[in-house]
Design an enzyme around this catalytic site. Structure first.
Site, PDB file in Angstrom:
ATOM      1  N   THR A 162      51.501 -38.225  43.805  1.00 31.78           N
ATOM      2  CA  THR A 162      50.066 -38.274  44.054  1.00 31.78           C
ATOM      3  C   THR A 162      49.797 -39.391  45.056  1.00 31.78           C
ATOM      4  OG1 THR A 162      49.589 -37.505  41.813  1.00 31.78           O
ATOM      5  CG2 THR A 162      47.798 -38.585  42.998  1.00 31.78           C
ATOM      6  N   ARG A 256      49.198 -43.156  30.655  1.00 29.77           N
ATOM      7  CA  ARG A 256      48.753 -42.190  29.644  1.00 29.77           C
ATOM      8  C   ARG A 256      47.352 -42.516  29.154  1.00 29.77           C
ATOM      9  NH1 ARG A 256      54.714 -42.154  27.427  1.00 29.77           N
ATOM     10  NH2 ARG A 256      55.447 -40.295  28.529  1.00 29.77           N
ATOM     11  N   ARG A 281      18.920 -21.375  30.144  1.00 30.17           N
ATOM     12  CA  ARG A 281      19.215 -19.945  30.139  1.00 30.17           C
ATOM     13  C   ARG A 281      18.603 -19.292  28.899  1.00 30.17           C
ATOM     14  NH1 ARG A 281      20.123 -15.050  32.294  1.00 30.17           N
ATOM     15  NH2 ARG A 281      22.085 -14.066  31.684  1.00 30.17           N
ATOM     16  N   GLU A 376      51.536 -37.190  33.400  1.00 30.64           N
ATOM     17  CA  GLU A 376      52.083 -38.289  32.589  1.00 30.64           C
ATOM     18  C   GLU A 376      52.746 -37.779  31.310  1.00 30.64           C
ATOM     19  OE1 GLU A 376      52.271 -40.829  34.117  1.00 30.64           O
ATOM     20  OE2 GLU A 376      50.515 -41.122  35.387  1.00 30.64           O
TER      21      GLU A 376
END
Length: 398
Positions: A162, A256, A281, A376
């Protein structure tokens, strides 16, 4: 009733930081997340805003230019950011892990060299353990560093970095020949400085293009290929060959907690979207929130959000206290990621057909939540860690 995921016992400074971040997320992240995510565009302006707030140095000690805040503060900041867009939290996640590892285990020279520039965001870190042929089996790492004079030469391929292209520092776990009987004691962590970008960014180091992903867009995920890459011995973390596995596991432990925080953030946002939509809604003459089936679903979602948040906070506070928290961090990551997936899917169902439209935010969350089930360490890995810890604590005396 106060909104979900409140945290008791925060200092005035912590509360002020979180209020500032929440305001930033509401004004600068949420309004732009859909467009940036759909275009898979790196959030450069948002990153600059995080730099200005000092978020890249939030846990770096004040003596090195950071804010010197706790893991708990950082985790709560990540929760807020992930509520806006998980990819933005990904930009600082690996950076935070690397900064934590250098702060805890680096030599003074390494701290002086990296931490002040990491605090400002000038240096941004990425974190590399995985390889194309392995995931959680870290002891089976094949990438090697061979000693040559006063340095090392690294050969091999790493996977799933990443920020691999946008970072300029990699905490890299590779195999070295330490002569130890246990495989994990032959692993060493290197601090690899590199230019940002893709292609051959340095002699012997290539960062191929971005890996196209189902979700988690905007932030770049890459491979890293080392072919005769030379590096000095002073770039071994802590100048301690063979201790890389222990250093990385320390980083993963806080990671974590971070993943749990990100899962909480997404779950909070999914609930916010669902509870708002359910009151707007109407079916059969009333808002769908007034139908028991939907009302009960909202109750279950809110309870899961609250439970995950409390477990994440507990794991962070344990780590801050200096206590071992591998079990608690594993539990927090396990339940937060699983609940996040469930809450997000329930929000999707409440939206009905509109939830399948890219015009609605819940569609993006549906693609982001699954990543946290594997990041992780998968849920199965967390269960392994948890069970081993429990058996250690509750060892039979028979």
């Amino acid at each position: 009733m106060a909104r979900l995921a409140q945290t008791a016992g925060l200092t005035d400074v912590q509360s002020e930081i979180l209020a500032t971040v929440r305001q930033f997320v509401d004004k600068e992240v949420i309004p732009h997340a859909q467009e940036l995510e759909h275009a898979d565009t790196y959030p450069a302006d948002i990153v600059e805003g995080m730099k200005e707030m000092g978020l890249f140095g939030i846990t770096i000690p004040e003596e090195y230019g950071g804010l010197g805040e706790s893991l708990l503060t950082y985790a709560l900041v990540v929760e807020e950011i992930a509520r806006g867009w998980m990819s933005v939290s990904g930009v600082i996640n690996t950076h935070f892990i690397v900064a934590h590892m250098i702060t805890r285990h680096g030599t003074e020279a390494q701290k002086q060299h990296f931490l002040p520039r990491m605090a400002t965001g000038e240096v941004r870190g990425s974190f590399s353990m995985s390889e194309p042929d392995l995931g959680s089996d870290v002891a089976a790492i094949k990438t090697k560093a061979k000693k040559t004079g006063d340095g090392y030469v690294i050969d091999g391929s790493k996977m799933w970095l990443t920020n691999g292209g946008s970072s300029n520092l990699i905490a890299l776990l590779v195999k070295t020949d330490e002569g130890a009987e246990k495989p994990h004691q032959n692993l060493t962590t290197f601090l690899v400085e590199k230019p940002e970008g893709f292609g051959e960014v340095a002699p012997g180091l290539t960062i191929p293009g971005k890996i196209d992903k189902m979700g988690y867009k905007g932030v770049d995920t890459t491979e890293a290929v080392f072919d005769g890459y030379g590096i000095g011995a002073d770039m071994v973390l802590g100048e301690a060959p063979g201790k890389g596995f222990a250093y990385m596991m320390d980083g993963v432990e806080v990671g974590r907690v971070n993943v749990a925080a990100r899962a909480c953030g997404i779950a909070i946002r999914a609930f916010e979207l669902a509870v708002e939509y359910a009151q707007q809604r109407k079916t059969f003459g009333k808002a769908i929130a007034e139908h028991q089936a939907v009302a009960f679903k909202l109750a279950e979602m809110a309870t899961k959000v609250e439970a995950a948040h409390l477990m994440m906070v507990n794991a962070a506070r344990l780590k801050d206290s200096g206590a071992r928290n591998d079990v608690e961090a594993g539990m927090a990551k396990l339940i937060a990621s699983e609940y996040c997936a469930e809450v997000t899917q329930d929000a999707f169902r409440i939206h009905g057909g509109y939830g399948y439209s890219k015009e609605y935010e819940i569609e993006r969350l549906m693609r982001e939540a699954p990543f946290l089930l594997i990041g992780e360490g998968t849920s199965e890995i967390q269960k392994t860690i948890i069970s081993r810890g429990l058996l250690r604590e509750y060892k039979s005396r028979s």
